[in-house]
Design a protein around this motif. Structure first.
Motif, mmCIF file in Angstrom:
data_model
loop_
_atom_site.group_PDB
_atom_site.id
_atom_site.type_symbol
_atom_site.label_atom_id
_atom_site.label_comp_id
_atom_site.label_asym_id
_atom_site.label_seq_id
_atom_site.Cartn_x
_atom_site.Cartn_y
_atom_site.Cartn_z
ATOM 1 N N LEU A 51 25.688 -43.127 13.887
ATOM 2 C CA LEU A 51 25.646 -41.663 13.963
ATOM 3 C C LEU A 51 27.026 -41.056 13.740
ATOM 4 O O LEU A 51 27.162 -40.026 13.073
ATOM 5 N N ASN A 93 26.745 -37.478 12.302
ATOM 6 C CA ASN A 93 25.660 -36.957 13.145
ATOM 7 C C ASN A 93 25.996 -37.104 14.629
ATOM 8 O O ASN A 93 25.153 -37.493 15.433
ATOM 9 N N ARG A 152 26.246 -35.036 16.892
ATOM 10 C CA ARG A 152 25.439 -34.210 17.801
ATOM 11 C C ARG A 152 24.147 -34.895 18.228
ATOM 12 O O ARG A 152 23.499 -34.458 19.183
ATOM 13 N N ARG A 153 23.782 -35.967 17.527
ATOM 14 C CA ARG A 153 22.583 -36.715 17.896
ATOM 15 C C ARG A 153 22.874 -37.799 18.932
ATOM 16 O O ARG A 153 21.943 -38.407 19.456
ATOM 17 N N THR A 210 21.191 -37.805 22.385
ATOM 18 C CA THR A 210 19.785 -38.235 22.361
ATOM 19 C C THR A 210 19.674 -39.727 22.638
ATOM 20 O O THR A 210 18.774 -40.174 23.365
ATOM 21 N N LYS A 261 21.088 -33.759 3.356
ATOM 22 C CA LYS A 261 21.064 -33.310 4.751
ATOM 23 C C LYS A 261 22.160 -32.281 4.983
ATOM 24 O O LYS A 261 23.340 -32.570 4.786
ATOM 25 N N SER A 273 22.879 -33.612 9.095
ATOM 26 C CA SER A 273 21.875 -33.697 10.156
ATOM 27 C C SER A 273 20.756 -34.648 9.753
ATOM 28 O O SER A 273 20.397 -34.750 8.588
ATOM 29 N N LEU A 274 20.227 -35.338 10.744
ATOM 30 C CA LEU A 274 19.123 -36.263 10.507
ATOM 31 C C LEU A 274 17.805 -35.507 10.568
ATOM 32 O O LEU A 274 17.673 -34.492 11.242
ATOM 33 N N SER A 316 13.969 -35.032 11.862
ATOM 34 C CA SER A 316 13.419 -35.248 13.204
ATOM 35 C C SER A 316 12.784 -36.622 13.311
ATOM 36 O O SER A 316 12.850 -37.269 14.356
ATOM 37 N N ALA A 367 15.622 -39.230 13.735
ATOM 38 C CA ALA A 367 16.196 -39.134 15.072
ATOM 39 C C ALA A 367 15.248 -39.727 16.106
ATOM 40 O O ALA A 367 15.669 -40.412 17.042
ATOM 41 N N GLY A 373 16.047 -42.831 18.598
ATOM 42 C CA GLY A 373 15.877 -42.674 20.039
ATOM 43 C C GLY A 373 14.891 -43.680 20.606
ATOM 44 O O GLY A 373 15.102 -44.242 21.691
#
Length: 404
Positions: free
Chosen positions: A163, A168, A170-171, A174, A242, A246-247, A249, A252, A256
């Motif tokens: 990430l 990414n 910000r992910r 998660t 992206k 950003s990934l 959903s 992500a 997760g």
């Protein structure tokens, strides 16, 4: 924020472990073996009378009701070796198989005598004075946590490093929240299995096996997806697709889920391991907790090594290496998952003559455990072939514009 959450979860983990019946005196493993042998002899008499199905049920009762539930299996695994525990598991399964094949009574009796003899050897070692060595309590606690958490930490470190490398960041919370939720789920599962529902060991094995197989599927999917990003051009196109890196959903969610399953896979069993260890630590419970703390530090070091060390790796080797790591773990989980279902009695066990058990690869000498691994190998080969063809097609499509 994520560090605070993880710290709170670790404190909660320690509190609930301490809440377990740590004040009990050390279990007499010889008495546990007495109960196991009594049920196995009862099973032999039932088999002698012609009721093979009931006899097999009694073998299950000896295995799940005493060998597992009383903590003897976990004590052998933590104090001796995983190979010894696996061999004893096989001996129980073999007795049931012999009964199912309607072999002569003396052959079944010999198998039961051999198993109980091995159990008595282990019980004598566990009950012996050498088990009061304080250093052993520390080492057992340390090795349990490192062994059970190593694979999960590798997965978390690889995902977080991915990430960061892909922009990414910000992910990342998660992933931490997924891991924290898995710790909570593991604790709740352990309490439910051990205190509330008093479920049979078979139910625990089914849960463990199903979780590992699901984890294998998720890890393989993530691994395959990362291989497709190994080429620099492919990665550049992906980044351009992206907005601000950003990934989607779906991606992500997959990452997760991989983080959650990696931690949850062995979490509940780790809680039960520590319960057995604390119940038999007598006055050395403090050293058990010291080993637990040392294990946490070791896993943190492994995580940081993967997390920051991998950022210095060039793009293509990073994605290929991470993909291979996740694929390897998927391969291991597939074999271990089916093995757990075999122990629960919901999957068959057809032996493969001459094939040794290779624990660190999740390879066991039965066709049922090998089948999903063969499927993963075939799927990986097919995926690589398809991706190579796509890469070649993309290059050929750019060839005309590259030449005047």
């Amino acid at each position: 924020m994520s560090r605070k959450v993880i710290l709170v979860l670790l404190i909660l983990f320690v509190i609930i472990l301490a809440w377990q019946e740590t004040s009990q005196a050390a279990t007499s493993w010889e008495k546990v073996v007495d109960k196991i042998e009594g049920i196995l002899r009862q099973s032999l008499n039932t088999y002698r009378q012609g009721d093979a199905e009931k006899a097999r049920g009694l073998v299950n009762e000896a295995y799940f009701g005493f060998f597992e539930k009383e903590g003897l299996e976990r004590a052998i695994l933590s104090k001796h070796s995983s190979n010894r525990a696996a061999l004893l598991e096989y001996k129980f399964s073999n007795i049931k198989k012999l009964m199912g094949n309607q072999v002569p009574v003396p052959e079944v009796e010999q198998a039961i005598t051999e198993l109980t003899g091995m159990l008595r050897e282990d019980a004598a070692r566990l009950d012996g004075p050498q088990q009061q060595n304080p250093l052993e309590n520390f080492l057992s606690s340390f090795l349990i946590l490192v062994r059970e958490g190593f694979e999960a930490i590798l997965i978390l470190g690889a995902i977080v490093a991915y990430l960061v490398k892909s922009g990414n960041q910000r992910r990342i919370p998660t992933i931490y929240y997924s891991a924290g939720l898995a710790v909570l789920a593991s604790i709740v599962t352990a309490i439910v299995l051990q205190l509330v529902l008093r479920l049979s060991g078979a139910s625990n094995e089914i849960l463990e096996g199903a979780t590992m197989l699901l984890a294998a599927i998720v890890l393989f999917a993530v691994s395959h997806w990362m291989v497709g990003k190994a080429e620099a051009k492919s990665w550049q196109r992906y980044i351009e697709d992206k907005v601000q890196g950003s990934l989607s959903s779906g991606s992500a969610l997959a990452l997760g889920a991989a983080a959650f399953l990696a931690v949850y896979r062995e979490g509940a069993e780790t809680v039960l391991f520590y319960q057995a260890l604390l119940n038999n630590a007598a006055g050395a419970a403090g050293l058990v907790w010291l080993g637990f703390a040392a294990g946490i530090l070791a896993l943190a070091a492994i995580f940081l090594l993967v997390r920051y060390g991998s950022l210095k790796i060039p793009l293509k080797p990073f994605f290929l290496g991470t993909s291979l790591l996740l694929y390897y773990l998927a391969f291991v989980f597939a074999g271990d998952g089916v093995k757990a279902l075999q122990e629960a009695g919901v999957a068959g066990a057809t032996p493969v003559p001459g094939l040794p058990a290779i624990d660190f690869l999740g390879i066991y000498p039965t066709w049922e455990t090998l089948l999903p691994q063969f499927i993963l190998l075939a799927a990986a080969a097919l995926g690589v072939i398809c991706q190579r063809r796509q890469a070649l097609a993309g290059r050929s499509g750019h060839t005309p514009s590259a030449n005047p």
